[in-house]
Design a protein around this motif. Sequence first.
Motif, PDB file in Angstrom:
ATOM      1  N   LEU A   1       8.940   1.243   6.423  1.00  0.00           N
ATOM      2  CA  LEU A   1       7.660   1.076   7.104  1.00  0.00           C
ATOM      3  C   LEU A   1       7.721   1.663   8.507  1.00  0.00           C
ATOM      4  N   TYR A   2       8.846   1.499   9.177  1.00  0.00           N
ATOM      5  CA  TYR A   2       9.007   2.053  10.522  1.00  0.00           C
ATOM      6  C   TYR A   2       8.919   3.569  10.491  1.00  0.00           C
TER       7      TYR A   2
ATOM      8  N   ILE B   1       0.843  -1.207   0.000  1.00  0.00           N
ATOM      9  CA  ILE B   1       0.000   0.000   0.000  1.00  0.00           C
ATOM     10  C   ILE B   1       0.871   1.248   0.000  1.00  0.00           C
ATOM     11  N   LEU B   2       1.927   1.219   0.798  1.00  0.00           N
ATOM     12  CA  LEU B   2       2.817   2.378   0.922  1.00  0.00           C
ATOM     13  C   LEU B   2       3.516   2.688  -0.393  1.00  0.00           C
ATOM     14  N   LYS B   3       3.989   1.641  -1.065  1.00  0.00           N
ATOM     15  CA  LYS B   3       4.732   1.842  -2.311  1.00  0.00           C
ATOM     16  C   LYS B   3       3.823   2.178  -3.486  1.00  0.00           C
ATOM     17  N   SER B   4       2.535   1.921  -3.326  1.00  0.00           N
ATOM     18  CA  SER B   4       1.585   2.274  -4.391  1.00  0.00           C
ATOM     19  C   SER B   4       1.169   3.738  -4.315  1.00  0.00           C
TER      20      SER B   4
ATOM     21  N   THR C   1       6.034   8.552  11.413  1.00  0.00           N
ATOM     22  CA  THR C   1       5.515   9.812  10.871  1.00  0.00           C
ATOM     23  C   THR C   1       4.055  10.007  11.250  1.00  0.00           C
ATOM     24  N   ALA C   2       3.260   8.918  11.131  1.00  0.00           N
ATOM     25  CA  ALA C   2       1.838   9.011  11.468  1.00  0.00           C
ATOM     26  C   ALA C   2       1.646   9.217  12.965  1.00  0.00           C
TER      27      ALA C   2
ATOM     28  N   ILE D   1       0.267   9.397   5.172  1.00  0.00           N
ATOM     29  CA  ILE D   1       0.404   7.943   5.287  1.00  0.00           C
ATOM     30  C   ILE D   1      -0.992   7.326   5.228  1.00  0.00           C
ATOM     31  N   PRO D   2      -1.256   6.403   4.276  1.00  0.00           N
ATOM     32  CA  PRO D   2      -2.586   5.785   4.167  1.00  0.00           C
ATOM     33  C   PRO D   2      -2.997   5.097   5.466  1.00  0.00           C
TER      34      PRO D   2
END
Length: 448
Positions: free
Chosen positions: A395-396, A330-333, A401-402, A340-341
Amino acid sequence: MDLSLVSAKASPRAATAAAASPLLPSPTRGRARLGGRGFRCVAAAAKGEDVFGGRKELSGVQPLVEALPPLARAALELAVVAAAATAGYTLGTRYGGGTRTASVAGAAVLGAAGLAGAAAVNSVVPEVAAVGLHNYVAGRDDPTELEAAEVEAIASKYGVSTQDAAFKSELCDLYASFVYSVIPPGHRDLKGNEVEAIIKFKRALGLDDVDAANMHMVVGRRLYKESLDAFQKLIFVSNLVFGDASEFILPWKHLFGITDYQIDIAMRENAKSLYALELKSIGRGINIGTVIDIRRVQLAYKLFDEIAADMFREHVKNLIQENISSALSILKSNPGSTNIPEQVIDEVNTILAFNSMLTVLGKFPDGDRFARGLGPVSLAGDFDHDRMVGDLKILYAAYATAVLSDGNLDDEKLVRLIELRNIFGLGKREAEAIIEGVTSNVTSQVPA
């Protein structure tokens, strides 16, 4: 109880179908033979004829014996003897000079002949009962549903004991066929219900451990020639069927020349296969009941604690890696996005909640009843960790960040970030560097 299938008489339609179809067992077709019986290797839930072969036919005086219930058969035997004695007395009177001595002698001779004939008829009763038993069991849609009362009813129908040699021989043959049918051929894995099915069928037939164990050896001779994989599965299943007694009544080493080490391998590898199958049903919604059930399964399969613990840890790591892969996908898309989704945060929160539950269960005071391998998860030390570490850092950083979007790092947030760091197997310094970078970036975006 429906005993309509007990009749030993062959069904003309069934006999015709068996002769016409190459898919049905036939007494004259080239089938594997074991313990004097033909059968095919099929699943335990197969129909009776697939496991035990088709119906057997009677011959000679057997159809007459089968047609009469015990009381009628006894009455017929007395009538035969009485008729023979009467005929002998008449002949003795007519041709023996009419003396009483000659009449009695004639009655004795033909009466004895009648007794011999009646005894000959009576001697085939156990054989007829055995055929009736075979046809009843082979005629069942599901042999695993056979009950002990049905077997006893068949013996009573013919007036024989279940311990009669012919009847007991049929019981043993049926058991051997069933055991053979539930052992998966070749490289196919066990399903996990084999031990329970065999024990249930053994109880239904009323076989003691010694007779049943002998049949396991008979099956073993067949499988040893056919497939060593299947033979190993038989060793595993058989040892579980007989439990502690297996060491004394299953002479694997003596009959097959195998070693304790080879038996240990058979037990370990099949236990691992079934335990892995059980673990597949375990998801992230783990609870006390789940880990107790897993422990019971491990003990039932006699799997060593160390192996069970390693397998459990590997399983939960795979579950966590699924969440990681999903979050990264999801992050890379969404490259270049400043937000951040939510799905990414949900995946990471799922990982943290799962790890927290494993940690709590691992510290439970009654933990001896729980699955081995419980405790916090860490991907550090895995053979592919170095390859993954770059993505894990991404990912970390996204999660940090979120979490730190408001620029405030309190104790609760720090605890979550430390836990995630440990799960991902990141070093303390590199994780702190990521947090400092995120904090700095967030602070710089806050209006003065």
